[in-house]
Design an enzyme around this catalytic site. Sequence first.
Site, PDB file in Angstrom:
ATOM      1  CB  CYS A 111      -0.949   0.121   1.200  1.00 27.16           C
ATOM      2  SG  CYS A 111      -2.153  -1.479   1.373  1.00 27.16           S
ATOM      3  CG  HIS A 236      -3.002   3.254   2.484  1.00 28.50           C
ATOM      4  ND1 HIS A 236      -3.629   3.115   1.196  1.00 28.50           N
ATOM      5  CD2 HIS A 236      -3.050   2.420   3.089  1.00 28.50           C
ATOM      6  CE1 HIS A 236      -3.864   1.663   1.316  1.00 28.50           C
ATOM      7  NE2 HIS A 236      -3.531   1.149   2.315  1.00 28.50           N
ATOM      8  CG  ASN A 266      -6.452  -0.749   1.949  1.00 31.21           C
ATOM      9  OD1 ASN A 266      -5.804  -0.426   0.909  1.00 31.21           O
ATOM     10  ND2 ASN A 266      -5.722  -1.278   2.846  1.00 31.21           N
TER      11      ASN A 266
HETATM   12  N1  COA Z   1     -17.463  -8.103  11.237  1.00 30.34           N
HETATM   13  C1  COA Z   1     -17.606  -8.537  12.483  1.00 30.34           C
HETATM   14  N2  COA Z   1     -16.838  -9.060  13.333  1.00 30.34           N
HETATM   15  C2  COA Z   1     -15.408  -8.724  13.269  1.00 30.34           C
HETATM   16  C3  COA Z   1     -15.140  -8.530  11.564  1.00 30.34           C
HETATM   17  C4  COA Z   1     -16.096  -8.247  10.809  1.00 30.34           C
HETATM   18  N3  COA Z   1     -15.819  -7.907   9.315  1.00 30.34           N
HETATM   19  N4  COA Z   1     -13.688  -8.480  11.651  1.00 30.34           N
HETATM   20  C5  COA Z   1     -13.264  -8.749  12.777  1.00 30.34           C
HETATM   21  N5  COA Z   1     -14.189  -8.983  13.660  1.00 30.34           N
HETATM   22  C6  COA Z   1     -14.027  -9.274  14.963  1.00 30.34           C
HETATM   23  C7  COA Z   1     -12.869  -9.965  15.378  1.00 30.34           C
HETATM   24  O1  COA Z   1     -13.054 -11.471  15.121  1.00 30.34           O
HETATM   25  C8  COA Z   1     -12.789  -9.782  16.793  1.00 30.34           C
HETATM   26  O2  COA Z   1     -13.673 -10.664  17.534  1.00 30.34           O
HETATM   27  P1  COA Z   1     -13.111 -11.445  19.001  1.00 30.34           P
HETATM   28  O3  COA Z   1     -12.763 -10.253  19.605  1.00 30.34           O
HETATM   29  O4  COA Z   1     -14.171 -12.202  19.202  1.00 30.34           O
HETATM   30  O5  COA Z   1     -11.794 -12.199  18.315  1.00 30.34           O
HETATM   31  C9  COA Z   1     -13.477  -8.542  16.922  1.00 30.34           C
HETATM   32  O6  COA Z   1     -14.326  -7.973  15.673  1.00 30.34           O
HETATM   33  C10 COA Z   1     -12.584  -7.172  17.315  1.00 30.34           C
HETATM   34  O7  COA Z   1     -11.221  -7.277  16.783  1.00 30.34           O
HETATM   35  P2  COA Z   1     -10.380  -6.055  16.896  1.00 30.34           P
HETATM   36  O8  COA Z   1      -9.275  -6.495  16.312  1.00 30.34           O
HETATM   37  O9  COA Z   1     -10.477  -5.378  18.249  1.00 30.34           O
HETATM   38  O10 COA Z   1     -11.169  -4.862  15.868  1.00 30.34           O
HETATM   39  P3  COA Z   1     -10.579  -3.423  15.742  1.00 30.34           P
HETATM   40  O11 COA Z   1     -11.415  -2.442  16.308  1.00 30.34           O
HETATM   41  O12 COA Z   1      -9.165  -3.490  15.951  1.00 30.34           O
HETATM   42  O13 COA Z   1     -10.658  -3.500  14.052  1.00 30.34           O
HETATM   43  C11 COA Z   1      -9.566  -3.991  12.001  1.00 30.34           C
HETATM   44  C12 COA Z   1     -10.192  -4.730  13.208  1.00 30.34           C
HETATM   45  C13 COA Z   1      -9.101  -4.959  11.107  1.00 30.34           C
HETATM   46  C14 COA Z   1     -10.599  -3.125  11.375  1.00 30.34           C
HETATM   47  C15 COA Z   1      -8.391  -2.977  12.456  1.00 30.34           C
HETATM   48  O14 COA Z   1      -7.758  -3.807  13.276  1.00 30.34           O
HETATM   49  C16 COA Z   1      -7.654  -2.464  11.133  1.00 30.34           C
HETATM   50  O15 COA Z   1      -7.961  -1.633  10.591  1.00 30.34           O
HETATM   51  N6  COA Z   1      -6.171  -2.711  11.329  1.00 30.34           N
HETATM   52  C17 COA Z   1      -5.433  -2.378  10.287  1.00 30.34           C
HETATM   53  C18 COA Z   1      -5.772  -2.989   9.032  1.00 30.34           C
HETATM   54  C19 COA Z   1      -5.117  -2.514   7.722  1.00 30.34           C
HETATM   55  O16 COA Z   1      -5.218  -1.413   7.601  1.00 30.34           O
HETATM   56  N7  COA Z   1      -4.751  -3.227   6.771  1.00 30.34           N
HETATM   57  C20 COA Z   1      -4.118  -2.910   5.576  1.00 30.34           C
HETATM   58  C21 COA Z   1      -3.088  -2.192   5.693  1.00 30.34           C
HETATM   59  S1  COA Z   1      -2.408  -1.599   4.086  1.00 30.34           S
END
Ligand code: COA
Length: 311
Positions: A111, A236, A266
């Site tokens: 990215c 980004h 993204n």
């Molecule tokens: N729908 C519902 N629940 C979901 C889900 C979805 N699409 N995706 C994940 N969950 C759940 C997880 O399983 C987790 O459940 P658990 O606690 O029972 O295991 C729960 O949501 C919370 O996870 P958490 O990691 O605390 O969520 P978060 O608020 O951090 O958000 C992301 C998760 C992925 C959105 C966030 O971590 C993120 O954006 N990270 C960066 C990713 C990124 O930008 N990647 C590309 C880089 S270029």
Amino acid sequence: MNAGIIGMGKYIPEKVLTNFDFEKMIDTTDEWIRSRTGIEERHIAADDEDTSDLGFYAAQRAIEDAGLSPEKIDLILVATVSPDQAFPSVACQIQERLGAKCPAMDISAACAGFIYGLVTAKQFVESNSYENVLVVGVEKLSKLTNWEDRNTAVLFGDGASAAVLSKVSEGRGILSFELGADGTGGKYLYLDENDQIAMNGREVFKFAVRQMGESAINVLEKAGLQKEDCDFLIPHQANIRIMEAARERLNLPEEKMSKTVHKYGNTSAASIGISMIEELEAGKIKDDDILVLVGFGGGLTWGAVTIRWGK
Ligand code: COA
């Protein structure tokens, strides 16, 4: 004189996949996706459209916008992690389609790829090696998506953006840059043995929140500017919460940050270019505005540039 952007173009595939579509596919809700990421929908390329097709359309538009013909392009750089195949490169495929006769290569920086591309182009232009360099950021991430993994499937989309770089008038163009990589974080975002995206969302989130703000401030400082000199932040488009953290580090009001993540998700290497083009189309970027473009991605990689806009 600095290298600057003299033309841009984007291509967004037609098909839309909404959060409500995902509700029917996996255990998720529109509310969860929207509140945790800011994403409402994303575009998905057709089965018969591959990465090189998307990139070619954006490249054509950028060259036209620059007022050039393809023979005038001296180098093609394509940032992508979703090439049609390992080789020939997407850059060579686009070169053929354009009818250009110049060197061409892909850049793999996930990215952060668009920023890596801009900075590479800058070196060739400012060293007088090449006059016009085409940079394309393009992804068809839908073919690398594990559609059963709710942690990743909802985040990504397909799209392309392109920019032509050339020397611009004194004081304008890319004023400063920062590139970075930390291979020890490769384990947090990678293609698994099934060629599907695997991610530790929490670790990537922590890294991104720290890095985006830091890099944005660093490039402003390198350009001899202060936070308040930034007219527009173009981050980004991975997650609205990450973008907001960067905006807050720069003390910028909401309207000074570009936001398209809700529409496209993204799109990796394509996202910064797509967002920038939408702001240009909306007339929000004016000549001599100071822009900060900043990205992060798998690798881990990151990069930022400060641009004084205008030819
Ligand atoms: N729908 C519902 N629940 C979901 C889900 C979805 N699409 N995706 C994940 N969950 C759940 C997880 O399983 C987790 O459940 P658990 O606690 O029972 O295991 C729960 O949501 C919370 O996870 P958490 O990691 O605390 O969520 P978060 O608020 O951090 O958000 C992301 C998760 C992925 C959105 C966030 O971590 C993120 O954006 N990270 C960066 C990713 C990124 O930008 N990647 C590309 C880089 S270029």
